[in-house]
Each structure stands twice: as structure tokens, then as C-alpha cells.
Design an enzyme around this catalytic site. Structure first.
Site, PDB file in Angstrom:
ATOM      1  N   HIS A 162       4.011 -19.286  -0.617  1.00 31.04           N
ATOM      2  CA  HIS A 162       4.153 -17.891  -1.046  1.00 31.04           C
ATOM      3  C   HIS A 162       5.040 -17.151  -0.050  1.00 31.04           C
ATOM      4  O   HIS A 162       4.569 -16.606   0.949  1.00 31.04           O
ATOM      5  CB  HIS A 162       2.770 -17.228  -1.113  1.00 31.04           C
ATOM      6  N   HIS A 164       8.503 -14.521  -0.110  1.00 34.96           N
ATOM      7  CA  HIS A 164       9.527 -13.750  -0.824  1.00 34.96           C
ATOM      8  C   HIS A 164      10.846 -13.861  -0.061  1.00 34.96           C
ATOM      9  O   HIS A 164      10.902 -13.554   1.132  1.00 34.96           O
ATOM     10  CB  HIS A 164       9.109 -12.286  -0.936  1.00 34.96           C
ATOM     11  N   HIS A 192       1.348 -12.764  -9.059  1.00 38.11           N
ATOM     12  CA  HIS A 192       0.571 -11.962  -8.118  1.00 38.11           C
ATOM     13  C   HIS A 192      -0.592 -11.294  -8.860  1.00 38.11           C
ATOM     14  O   HIS A 192      -0.400 -10.705  -9.924  1.00 38.11           O
ATOM     15  CB  HIS A 192       1.443 -10.872  -7.503  1.00 38.11           C
ATOM     16  N   GLU A 221      -4.633  -8.561  -5.390  1.00 34.63           N
ATOM     17  CA  GLU A 221      -4.262  -8.014  -4.089  1.00 34.63           C
ATOM     18  C   GLU A 221      -4.666  -6.546  -4.125  1.00 34.63           C
ATOM     19  O   GLU A 221      -5.728  -6.171  -3.655  1.00 34.63           O
ATOM     20  CB  GLU A 221      -2.771  -8.196  -3.836  1.00 34.63           C
ATOM     21  N   ASP A 259       3.920 -14.445   3.057  1.00 35.31           N
ATOM     22  CA  ASP A 259       4.310 -13.380   2.130  1.00 35.31           C
ATOM     23  C   ASP A 259       5.695 -12.818   2.482  1.00 35.31           C
ATOM     24  O   ASP A 259       6.696 -13.260   1.924  1.00 35.31           O
ATOM     25  CB  ASP A 259       3.254 -12.284   2.151  1.00 35.31           C
ATOM     26  N   ASP A 260       5.748 -11.840   3.365  1.00 33.55           N
ATOM     27  CA  ASP A 260       7.003 -11.217   3.825  1.00 33.55           C
ATOM     28  C   ASP A 260       6.919 -11.134   5.346  1.00 33.55           C
ATOM     29  O   ASP A 260       6.662 -10.060   5.904  1.00 33.55           O
ATOM     30  CB  ASP A 260       7.169  -9.822   3.220  1.00 33.55           C
TER      31      ASP A 260
END
Length: 328
Positions: free
Chosen positions: A12, A14, A192, A195, A273-274
Site C-alpha cells: 500500500h 501511493h 480504501h 480509515e 501509505d504516503d
């Protein structure tokens, strides 16, 4: 070997969200674009909450305007990932940011990204695969264009389709056409949910879109029946603990439900994630989880096995990555 030194699989990530701040600042300097508003004085990304994070993310994309930009970005991301022990990664790529959803432009961007991925595999020993994502807050019609791009480039490298963006916009089922289009092209599915959306958003993702993985999904812990359903269906969660903590879902790693979900039999994996936005790396995620839950090398080896089995890659690639996990 310490926990942090283990070889790692990340599912996962981005692509634009993994852009090092220094890389974006340099690109902005080259293009004479003023992006000072999105950085703190120390040079890191500056955002207040999730909604503001999305706007900063999209502002950073203002300087990512050509296939060459994405080629350079891909090399920067993969060098950083490999330095943190990642041997296999799946990255979320949006045609919206790579050619505005135009198929011919998307193919040019994709060629540049794949070329960089091949170079990174030779240099750094990391394998990358692409998961095309539509952006939820761009709406279902734009998602259809992304799905078309995904379907037309599906194969050994583009292996999945998913959805990111603001969970507060629309419902999972609104995007069913796009997901069915991707499924018919042979792509594996993730989205997604769970969350900022509650457990019902996870249930909708699984039932309405037929995904086999869920990005985040951690709010499922609030509904014991849903937890049982995830176990029964064999759904894998792409859990990003550091991201969840920074964005305020949980106060710290010790309060994060990943251990409870795992103990309940849910298939969980670990990702960033980021990462530069959330001041994390895969190495840090492992260190923090080990400290919070007392997980040892064998626990993380099991997490990697789960991730490898859930990866959207062909069996030849899976076997190659498995050897890297065993021999590293």
C-alpha cells in the site's frame, strides 16, 4: 538480524505520496513553480488534517507533469524503499495524475515508470508492480476513464485496480462499473475503506465491489461480526499504522488495532501509505510495531508471508520474491 533489517514487502504505497519533499522542491525550482505553501520551514510537507493533506498532495502533483518527471520520481521512490529493506512493492498509480485520464498519455507515462522500475530492480534489487487507482472524490465518471486505462494496460506489470481519495464522497457501490471493468480485464481488486469511514465502509467494499484486499480497513475492529466476515472471506488488509497515528485515528502505535485484528485471524500486512507525509519508512513501521507489541522476527516473517500471498503479481514473480525473503 534485527526486526528492522528484515527484507520487507509493501502493498500500500501511493506513488505521488511517496515523493520525497526534496525531490518535489527541486522539481518546483527547475520549473519555477512556487510551492512554498505546502512545506514547513524544515522542508517537510505541511498539512493540518486529512482534507488538507489531500489538497497538499494534489498541489505537489502540480510539478509532476511529464513522463520524464515520473521516471525520475519512480527512481527516487524505489531507492528510498530499497534502502529500508523493501524487496517487493506495489504502488498506486492514477491516470488522473499521469496524463489526465487520456489513454495515449497514460501509456507514455506508464512506459517511463516501468523503465525506471526496471532500472531500480537492476540497481537496488527491488521489484515494483502497479495498481491503477481511481480517485473517489473525482467521481464515478472519472473513475470509468481510469478503469479503461487500467484495462487497456493490464498485464504482467499493471496487475491491480483500486480506489483512493476522500471516503466521505459517495459510496463504494457508486464505482461498481469501474471495478467490474477492471475485473473483466483480469485485474485484482482493492479499495480504501475503514480509515475515516467506519466498519460499514469495509463491509460495503467487500460486498459491493468484490475486492480481495482492503486499504486500511482498521475500523473493522469496531464490529465483531465484520471481523468474522473478513476472516471467513480471506480478505487481506493493507494496514498503515504510522499513517493512522499521524492522521489521528489512534493516539499511538500501542493503541492501534493491528495486533487485535491479527489475533482474531484477519490477514494483515504492513505498509507506509504516503511515507514522507507521515514521517515514516518501512524500517520505522517495523521498529514501532515491535516496540508496541513485542513482535519478533518470526512475527514479521509471517506478516511478509501474508503479504507475499496477497500480492497482485504472477507466480513467477512471487517465487522470485520468495527467494529474496529466504536468502536475505
Amino acid at each position: 538480524m534485527t526486526v528492522a533489517d528484515l527484507p520487507k514487502i509493501e502493498l500500500h504505497l501511493h506513488h505521488e505520496g511517496a515523493a520525497p519533499p526534496a525531490f518535489i522542491r527541486q522539481l518546483a525550482h527547475e520549473k519555477r513553480v512556487d510551492l512554498s505553501r505546502i512545506f514547513k520551514s524544515d522542508g517537510s510537507y505541511d498539512f493540518r488534517n486529512f482534507a488538507h493533506f489531500l489538497s497538499v498532495y494534489e498541489a505537489a502533483c502540480e510539478v509532476l507533469k511529464s513522463p520524464e518527471d515520473f521516471r525520475r520520481l519512480t527512481l527516487a521512490i524505489l531507492e528510498e524503499s530499497a534502502a529500508n529493506g523493501v524487496v517487493y512493492s506495489e504502488t498506486f498509480l492514477s491516470p488522473d495524475f499521469c496524463g489526465g485520464g487520456d489513454l495515449l498519455a497514460w501509456k507514455d507515462y506508464l512506459t517511463a515508470i516501468q523503465d525506471a522500475a526496471d532500472e531500480a530492480e537492476r540497481k537496488f534489487g527491488i521489484t515494483l508492480r502497479g495498481v491503477v487507482t481511481c480517485v473517489r472524490h473525482f467521481g464515478p465518471e472519472q473513475a470509468k476513464r481510469s478503469a479503461h486505462c487500467a484495462a487497456e494496460t493490464a498485464g504482467e506489470w499493471i496487475t491491480g485496480f483500486g480506489m483512493g481519495g476522500n471516503e466521505a464522497v459517495g459510496a463504494q457501490g457508486d464505482f461498481k462499473w469501474a471495478f467490474e471493468c477492471a475485473r473483466e480485464a483480469g485485474l485484482r481488486l482493492t479499495t480504501h475503506a475503514g480509515e475515516f469511514g467506519g466498519p460499514e465502509s469495509v463491509r460495503d467494499a467487500v460486498r459491493d465491489l468484490g475486492v480481495e484486499r482492503v486499504g486500511h480497513g482498521v475500523r473493522a475492529i469496531e464490529d465483531p461480526d465484520l471481523v468474522h466476515e473478513l476472516v471467513d472471506r480471506g480478505i487481506t488488509l493493507e494496514v498503515c499504522p504510522g499513517s493512522n497515528v499521524v492522521l489521528g485515528l489512534f493516539p499511538d502505535f500501542a493503541a492501534h488495532p493491528i495486533a487485535k485484528l491479527r489475533d482474531a485471524g484477519v490477514k494483515v500486512t504492513v505498509s507506509t501509505d504516503d511515507p514522507p507525509f507521515f514521517h515514516t519508512t518501512m524500517r520505522r513501521e517495523y521498529e514501532m510495531l515491535g516496540a508496541a507489541f513485542g513482535w519478533q522476527v518470526e512475527d514479521f516473517a509471517a506478516l511478509n508471508e501474508t503479504a507475499l500471498n496477497a500480492a497482485f503479481c504472477d507466480e513467477e514473480t512471487r517465487a522470485r520474491v520468495k527467494k529474496r525473503l529466504e536468502t536475505s
